[in-house]
Motif scaffolding. Structure first.
Motif, PDB file in Angstrom:
ATOM      1  N   HIS A   1      30.110 -19.178   4.019  1.00 55.78           N
ATOM      2  CA  HIS A   1      29.207 -18.280   4.796  1.00 55.78           C
ATOM      3  C   HIS A   1      29.317 -17.151   5.249  1.00 55.78           C
ATOM      4  O   HIS A   1      29.821 -16.121   5.455  1.00 55.78           O
ATOM      5  CB  HIS A   1      29.442 -18.712   5.936  1.00 55.78           C
TER       6      HIS A   1
ATOM      7  N   GLU B   1      19.783 -16.679  17.452  1.00 56.54           N
ATOM      8  CA  GLU B   1      19.814 -15.192  16.423  1.00 56.54           C
ATOM      9  C   GLU B   1      19.469 -14.795  16.788  1.00 56.54           C
ATOM     10  O   GLU B   1      19.681 -14.088  15.668  1.00 56.54           O
ATOM     11  CB  GLU B   1      18.449 -16.547  15.655  1.00 56.54           C
TER      12      GLU B   1
ATOM     13  N   GLY C   1      26.486 -15.237   5.589  1.00 57.29           N
ATOM     14  CA  GLY C   1      26.382 -14.182   6.926  1.00 57.29           C
ATOM     15  C   GLY C   1      27.501 -14.051   7.861  1.00 57.29           C
ATOM     16  O   GLY C   1      27.629 -13.180   9.417  1.00 57.29           O
TER      17      GLY C   1
ATOM     18  N   ARG D   1      22.605 -12.834  17.343  1.00 60.06           N
ATOM     19  CA  ARG D   1      24.096 -13.023  16.437  1.00 60.06           C
ATOM     20  C   ARG D   1      24.982 -12.788  16.021  1.00 60.06           C
ATOM     21  O   ARG D   1      26.144 -12.764  15.396  1.00 60.06           O
ATOM     22  CB  ARG D   1      23.300 -14.437  15.343  1.00 60.06           C
ATOM     23  N   LEU D   2      24.331 -11.754  14.823  1.00 61.53           N
ATOM     24  CA  LEU D   2      25.140 -10.590  14.437  1.00 61.53           C
ATOM     25  C   LEU D   2      26.061  -9.347  15.187  1.00 61.53           C
ATOM     26  O   LEU D   2      27.461  -9.592  14.814  1.00 61.53           O
ATOM     27  CB  LEU D   2      24.647  -9.501  13.525  1.00 61.53           C
TER      28      LEU D   2
END
Length: 233
Positions: free
Chosen positions: A181, A107, A183, A110-111
């Motif tokens: 999604h 996490e 995200g 993640r980006l």
């Protein structure tokens, strides 16, 4: 009403759809007839069937330079419909798989990982399309849209003002995934940044700031908002 899968399963309809997707602007029956060397009534019938399947959207517009019968009347045009979901048979549940892969990423980074994967994916598309670079921003974006059209993804340059530009695309390669999604927007942005960097001679992917604000809309093409930042000294 024709199903999308039936339409793309028909060779002649599929070829007509790919032609429409390769064009930056809506097409007419005359356009298809000229390229495919068929009668315009046959071309119109194919376009109508694709529209019935929801793959094209009918409209009317005035076109300059028309001569002969019908000149001056609005032409019936067909533009590519926004592609919100992938066409699959059988359904492969790719969105579910991607969601599990996203959840498995650390996490904290993640980006960053998703952006890097998007860049790698964009570079792969550029290689597949044999995207040639250009020296000016406008020409580079035009070549980029043409290259995507060759791969079956409709895109056009809507605006270029200095170092800012807008690309419109009815069939963004990653839109179905981003809709499933949200995200994954950073993955999509990485793809577009890489494509622009490959198209613009002397640029770097870190120069390209990208935003895609319309992916979640049901009634609109995607708008890819691009800003070209100067290279850091």
């Amino acid at each position: 009403m024709m199903h999308r899968l039936d339409a793309v399963g028909d060779r002649e309809l599929r070829e007509t759809l790919l032609f429409a997707r390769s064009q930056p602007q809506p097409v007419t029956a005359d356009d298809v007839a000229a390229v495919k060397r068929i009668h315009r009534n046959v071309a119109r019938a194919r376009l109508e069937r694709l529209a019935d399947a929801g793959l094209l959207i009918r409209s009317f517009e005035r076109r300059t330079g028309r001569t002969g019968p019908g000149a001056g009347r609005p032409a019936k045009t067909y533009r590519v419909a926004p592609e919100l979901t992938a066409i699959e048979f059988p359904k492969r549940h790719s969105e579910q798989l991607i969601g599990l892969l996203i959840a498995a990423l650390p996490e904290r980074r993640r980006l960053e990982h998703l952006h890097a994967i998007g860049i790698a994916f964009g570079r792969g598309l550029a290689r597949e399309a044999r995207l040639r670079s250009a020296r000016t921003f406008r020409t580079a974006l035009g070549r980029l849209c043409g290259a995507l059209g060759d791969l079956g993804y409709q895109a056009s340059v809507a605006e270029v003002i200095s170092e800012r530009a807008v690309i419109r695309t009815a069939t963004c390669p990653l839109r179905p995934l981003v809709r499933a999604h949200p995200g994954l927007a950073t993955l999509d942005q990485g793809m577009w940044a890489a494509l622009v960097a490959q198209a613009l001679e002397g640029s770097d992917v870190d120069q390209i700031v990208c935003d895609t604000p319309d992916c979640q809309r049901d009634d609109a093409d995607c708008r890819v908002l691009l800003t070209l930042r100067p290279l850091r000294g």
